[in-house]
Design a protein around this motif. Sequence first.
Motif, PDB file in Angstrom:
ATOM      1  N   GLY A 285      16.801 -62.898 -25.065  1.00 26.32           N
ATOM      2  CA  GLY A 285      16.098 -63.207 -23.822  1.00 26.32           C
ATOM      3  C   GLY A 285      15.257 -62.028 -23.368  1.00 26.32           C
ATOM      4  N   ASP A 286      15.446 -61.605 -22.132  1.00 20.96           N
ATOM      5  CA  ASP A 286      14.672 -60.497 -21.564  1.00 20.96           C
ATOM      6  C   ASP A 286      15.429 -59.171 -21.564  1.00 20.96           C
ATOM      7  OD1 ASP A 286      12.488 -62.077 -21.167  1.00 20.96           O
ATOM      8  OD2 ASP A 286      12.605 -62.131 -18.985  1.00 20.96           O
ATOM      9  N   LEU A 287      16.459 -59.055 -22.361  1.00 21.15           N
ATOM     10  CA  LEU A 287      17.147 -57.768 -22.490  1.00 21.15           C
ATOM     11  C   LEU A 287      16.130 -56.727 -22.945  1.00 21.15           C
ATOM     12  CD1 LEU A 287      19.900 -56.263 -22.474  1.00 21.15           C
ATOM     13  CD2 LEU A 287      20.083 -56.843 -24.903  1.00 21.15           C
ATOM     14  N   GLU A 288      16.056 -55.602 -22.234  1.00 27.43           N
ATOM     15  CA  GLU A 288      15.110 -54.545 -22.617  1.00 27.43           C
ATOM     16  C   GLU A 288      15.402 -54.102 -24.040  1.00 27.43           C
ATOM     17  OE1 GLU A 288      12.608 -53.010 -21.051  1.00 27.43           O
ATOM     18  OE2 GLU A 288      12.834 -53.538 -18.948  1.00 27.43           O
ATOM     19  N   PRO A 289      14.375 -53.953 -24.872  1.00 30.73           N
ATOM     20  CA  PRO A 289      14.602 -53.543 -26.257  1.00 30.73           C
ATOM     21  C   PRO A 289      15.404 -52.246 -26.362  1.00 30.73           C
ATOM     22  CG  PRO A 289      12.371 -54.340 -26.006  1.00 30.73           C
ATOM     23  CD  PRO A 289      12.970 -54.281 -24.621  1.00 30.73           C
ATOM     24  N   TYR A 290      16.185 -52.181 -27.404  1.00 34.86           N
ATOM     25  CA  TYR A 290      17.061 -51.037 -27.636  1.00 34.86           C
ATOM     26  C   TYR A 290      16.292 -49.718 -27.602  1.00 34.86           C
ATOM     27  CZ  TYR A 290      20.456 -48.055 -30.009  1.00 34.86           C
ATOM     28  OH  TYR A 290      21.308 -47.030 -30.329  1.00 34.86           O
ATOM     29  N   GLU A 291      15.081 -49.728 -28.130  1.00 32.44           N
ATOM     30  CA  GLU A 291      14.277 -48.509 -28.206  1.00 32.44           C
ATOM     31  C   GLU A 291      13.933 -47.969 -26.815  1.00 32.44           C
ATOM     32  OE1 GLU A 291      13.325 -51.470 -29.635  1.00 32.44           O
ATOM     33  OE2 GLU A 291      14.205 -50.975 -31.581  1.00 32.44           O
ATOM     34  N   TYR A 292      14.003 -48.819 -25.800  1.00 29.26           N
ATOM     35  CA  TYR A 292      13.649 -48.393 -24.447  1.00 29.26           C
ATOM     36  C   TYR A 292      14.735 -47.541 -23.793  1.00 29.26           C
ATOM     37  CZ  TYR A 292       9.770 -51.786 -24.426  1.00 29.26           C
ATOM     38  OH  TYR A 292       8.628 -52.478 -24.678  1.00 29.26           O
ATOM     39  N   LEU A 293      15.936 -47.567 -24.367  1.00 28.90           N
ATOM     40  CA  LEU A 293      17.032 -46.813 -23.775  1.00 28.90           C
ATOM     41  C   LEU A 293      16.660 -45.351 -23.559  1.00 28.90           C
ATOM     42  CD1 LEU A 293      20.355 -47.989 -25.455  1.00 28.90           C
ATOM     43  CD2 LEU A 293      19.864 -47.870 -23.023  1.00 28.90           C
ATOM     44  N   ALA A 294      15.953 -44.771 -24.507  1.00 24.57           N
ATOM     45  CA  ALA A 294      15.581 -43.354 -24.426  1.00 24.57           C
ATOM     46  C   ALA A 294      14.593 -43.080 -23.295  1.00 24.57           C
ATOM     47  CB  ALA A 294      15.010 -42.886 -25.757  1.00 24.57           C
ATOM     48  N   ALA A 295      13.927 -44.130 -22.814  1.00 27.03           N
ATOM     49  CA  ALA A 295      12.925 -43.952 -21.765  1.00 27.03           C
ATOM     50  C   ALA A 295      13.549 -43.836 -20.373  1.00 27.03           C
ATOM     51  CB  ALA A 295      11.931 -45.109 -21.782  1.00 27.03           C
ATOM     52  N   TYR A 296      14.830 -44.168 -20.274  1.00 24.24           N
ATOM     53  CA  TYR A 296      15.500 -44.129 -18.979  1.00 24.24           C
ATOM     54  C   TYR A 296      16.392 -42.909 -18.889  1.00 24.24           C
ATOM     55  CZ  TYR A 296      14.164 -49.048 -18.630  1.00 24.24           C
ATOM     56  OH  TYR A 296      13.466 -50.230 -18.588  1.00 24.24           O
ATOM     57  N   ALA A 297      16.284 -42.188 -17.778  1.00 20.38           N
ATOM     58  CA  ALA A 297      17.165 -41.041 -17.558  1.00 20.38           C
ATOM     59  C   ALA A 297      18.603 -41.511 -17.364  1.00 20.38           C
ATOM     60  CB  ALA A 297      16.693 -40.249 -16.348  1.00 20.38           C
ATOM     61  N   ASP A 298      18.746 -42.638 -16.671  1.00 17.18           N
ATOM     62  CA  ASP A 298      20.089 -43.143 -16.408  1.00 17.18           C
ATOM     63  C   ASP A 298      20.026 -44.651 -16.218  1.00 17.18           C
ATOM     64  OD1 ASP A 298      22.765 -43.359 -15.820  1.00 17.18           O
ATOM     65  OD2 ASP A 298      22.502 -42.871 -13.704  1.00 17.18           O
ATOM     66  N   ASN A 299      20.447 -45.379 -17.219  1.00 20.33           N
ATOM     67  CA  ASN A 299      20.514 -46.836 -17.089  1.00 20.33           C
ATOM     68  C   ASN A 299      21.816 -47.295 -17.739  1.00 20.33           C
ATOM     69  OD1 ASN A 299      20.229 -49.627 -17.061  1.00 20.33           O
ATOM     70  ND2 ASN A 299      18.022 -49.532 -17.323  1.00 20.33           N
ATOM     71  N   ALA A 300      22.902 -47.079 -17.016  1.00 22.32           N
ATOM     72  CA  ALA A 300      24.228 -47.396 -17.538  1.00 22.32           C
ATOM     73  C   ALA A 300      24.381 -48.880 -17.840  1.00 22.32           C
ATOM     74  CB  ALA A 300      25.299 -46.944 -16.554  1.00 22.32           C
TER      75      ALA A 300
END
Length: 196
Positions: free
Chosen positions: A152-167
């Motif tokens: 669905g609209d789950l943010e792509p795995y690669e985007y994890l590095a773009a967030y300082a903190d997204n638990a």
Amino acid sequence: MLIKIRYGNTNTFFIKGTGAGLLVDTDFAGTLPAFYKAIKAQEIQVSDITYLLCTHHHPDHCGLASELMAQGVKLVVMEHQLGSVHYSDPIFARMHDLEYVPVDESKAVVLSSAESRSFLAKMGINGEIISTPSHSEDSICVMLDEGICLAGDLEPYEYLAAYADNAALKADWDKVLSYSPKRIYYAHANEKVMCP
């Protein structure tokens, strides 16, 4: 068998089980003629679609739900999605040319995540439905045992590095990756092959 259907801005998917068919997501309300054309091109008929499951109830994922229900398709709603089924109603109501009819959730099949594996198995589909609420509290992923994740609209795995903190996003991906998916199919991005 998984068939990708795109007839608007949202990738939707048809899973043909040995006993029934499951449509995952629809596009915006008002796209029924385009939907008919798209499924015809894939040699799918509305009668092949036993159930509809929305990865969440934003307007570009659930817009055709009530119209498909009127044609005999059964809507599947996860227990944690019940409070979000009408999220898009005010948006569609402002578009008078749509003649949108809200979903009657009393006619839906309501499932818990724990029940999802046996429910899918009855359709001849091996997998389960998991809650992934980082995008919206009602978001889910469909995890197929063959190694496919309909995200669905789950943010792509690669985007994890773009967030300082997204638990929340990390927790969702930890859950998804625990199933060892080989391929991720997104609603608004190209599918991703996961490295072994």
